[in-house]
Design a protein around this motif. Structure first.
Motif, PDB file in Angstrom:
ATOM      1  N   THR A  39      40.689  38.196  59.785  1.00 57.74           N
ATOM      2  CA  THR A  39      41.616  37.183  59.275  1.00 57.74           C
ATOM      3  C   THR A  39      41.324  35.847  59.954  1.00 57.74           C
ATOM      4  O   THR A  39      40.463  35.750  60.832  1.00 57.74           O
ATOM      5  CB  THR A  39      43.076  37.586  59.556  1.00 57.74           C
ATOM      6  N   LYS A  40      42.060  34.821  59.578  1.00 54.58           N
ATOM      7  CA  LYS A  40      41.899  33.509  60.208  1.00 54.58           C
ATOM      8  C   LYS A  40      42.244  33.562  61.691  1.00 54.58           C
ATOM      9  O   LYS A  40      41.719  32.788  62.497  1.00 54.58           O
ATOM     10  CB  LYS A  40      42.784  32.484  59.509  1.00 54.58           C
ATOM     11  N   TYR A  87      43.612  41.699  45.681  1.00 58.31           N
ATOM     12  CA  TYR A  87      42.549  40.706  45.763  1.00 58.31           C
ATOM     13  C   TYR A  87      43.001  39.442  45.033  1.00 58.31           C
ATOM     14  O   TYR A  87      43.371  39.486  43.859  1.00 58.31           O
ATOM     15  CB  TYR A  87      41.280  41.252  45.123  1.00 58.31           C
ATOM     16  N   ARG A 100      39.640  35.240  46.318  1.00 54.63           N
ATOM     17  CA  ARG A 100      38.560  35.671  47.198  1.00 54.63           C
ATOM     18  C   ARG A 100      39.052  36.133  48.577  1.00 54.63           C
ATOM     19  O   ARG A 100      38.306  36.157  49.550  1.00 54.63           O
ATOM     20  CB  ARG A 100      37.506  34.564  47.354  1.00 54.63           C
ATOM     21  N   ARG A 101      40.313  36.498  48.643  1.00 57.33           N
ATOM     22  CA  ARG A 101      40.884  37.080  49.851  1.00 57.33           C
ATOM     23  C   ARG A 101      41.612  38.373  49.476  1.00 57.33           C
ATOM     24  O   ARG A 101      42.009  38.554  48.326  1.00 57.33           O
ATOM     25  CB  ARG A 101      41.853  36.112  50.538  1.00 57.33           C
ATOM     26  N   GLU A 144      46.271  38.994  55.675  1.00 55.42           N
ATOM     27  CA  GLU A 144      45.398  38.385  54.670  1.00 55.42           C
ATOM     28  C   GLU A 144      44.025  38.140  55.287  1.00 55.42           C
ATOM     29  O   GLU A 144      43.911  37.568  56.374  1.00 55.42           O
ATOM     30  CB  GLU A 144      45.981  37.071  54.168  1.00 55.42           C
ATOM     31  N   THR A 145      42.993  38.591  54.612  1.00 50.63           N
ATOM     32  CA  THR A 145      41.643  38.451  55.141  1.00 50.63           C
ATOM     33  C   THR A 145      41.138  37.020  55.008  1.00 50.63           C
ATOM     34  O   THR A 145      41.703  36.206  54.280  1.00 50.63           O
ATOM     35  CB  THR A 145      40.658  39.368  54.391  1.00 50.63           C
ATOM     36  N   SER A 146      40.057  36.752  55.700  1.00 45.14           N
ATOM     37  CA  SER A 146      39.311  35.522  55.461  1.00 45.14           C
ATOM     38  C   SER A 146      38.612  35.658  54.112  1.00 45.14           C
ATOM     39  O   SER A 146      38.634  36.715  53.481  1.00 45.14           O
ATOM     40  CB  SER A 146      38.278  35.305  56.565  1.00 45.14           C
ATOM     41  N   THR A 147      37.968  34.600  53.660  1.00 43.18           N
ATOM     42  CA  THR A 147      37.269  34.623  52.373  1.00 43.18           C
ATOM     43  C   THR A 147      36.194  35.707  52.373  1.00 43.18           C
ATOM     44  O   THR A 147      35.387  35.803  53.301  1.00 43.18           O
ATOM     45  CB  THR A 147      36.616  33.263  52.089  1.00 43.18           C
TER      46      THR A 147
END
Length: 245
Positions: free
Chosen positions: A136-137, A153, A156-157, A169-172
């Motif tokens: 993640t960020k 999805y 793009r995350r 929430e994931t990074s891109t």
């Protein structure tokens, strides 16, 4: 790690069962967490926020007997192992509606409990406890797949909805969503009912033509094109025919 829950409304009985369980775990060098409950409501509250692999339940308890507790547990988790311990033999037939692996009469014979625990452990699939590393960020987070209710999805995350009500929430993403969720799908406990969603089958409360309804109020859409395949996979899971790791 193995998680064991013991529920008995008599403090001395609860302590005695727990002592046997700890002795068994020590003898077999099994890494486990044992949680004790004096009231069935306390156990069911705990079940809403964490998963237990093995339940040892008394039957004659106040307000809610062990058979009803077993039914509630089986509704939440079809793979959990249930062992009943009671001083009353007349409930044996009714108890099997919760699909226990054994029904032991008090006073408990230690070796009988040990044999039941050995069977329960052998039937428990701890591979479901595999960890995922999610970037993640804020950094890299690790999750057990059983902590994930569903994921989506978007832009793009991937947004992971957790069973405790939180989310990550994931990074891109660099690759495709299907590649990202491959470990979940490979476990056998997750389905991809839509191009942008994956769902934890353990969390499903209701299956409809348009969506899955999950515990906690979450919904996951089902693609019209995938409906037949998703329906068959879900029914195979419910009937115990879906192959699990």
């Amino acid at each position: 790690m193995l998680h064991i829950a013991i529920c008995d409304d008599q403090q001395d009985q609860l302590a005695g069962i727990a002592a046997y369980v700890h002795e068994y775990l020590e003898l077999d060098a099994i890494d486990a967490k044992v949680s004790l409950f004096l009231h069935p409501d306390e156990l069911l509250t705990a079940c809403a926020r964490e998963r237990f692999h093995i339940y040892i339940l008394d039957i004659l308890m106040p307000m809610l007997n062990g058979i009803e507790v077993g039914k509630d547990i089986r509704h939440l988790d079809k793979e959990a192992q249930i062992i009943y311990v009671t001083a009353e033999p007349s409930f044996a037939l009714n108890a099997f509606c919760a699909h226990p692996i054994n029904y032991l009469l008090k006073p408990i014979v230690k070796q009988q409990l040990f044999d039941s625990l050995a069977l329960a452990v052998s039937l428990t699939d701890l591979l479901e406890e595999v960890m995922l590393a999610i970037k993640t960020k804020e950094g890299v987070h690790t999750l057990r797949i059983c902590e994930i209710a569903c994921c989506e999805y978007s832009h793009r995350r991937v947004i992971y909805r957790l069973i405790n009500g939180g989310q990550l929430e994931t990074s891109t993403l660099v690759g495709r969503f299907s590649e990202h969720i491959a470990p979940l799908l490979h476990s056998g406990y997750f389905l991809q009912p839509h191009i942008s969603f994956a769902v934890n089958l353990r969390r499903v409360e209701r299956f409809c033509k348009e969506h899955f309804m999950l515990r906690g109020g979450l919904t996951v859409p089902i693609s019209k094109k995938l409906y037949s395949e998703v329906r068959d996979d879900y029914l195979n899971y419910v009937l115990g025919k879906k192959e699990l790791l």
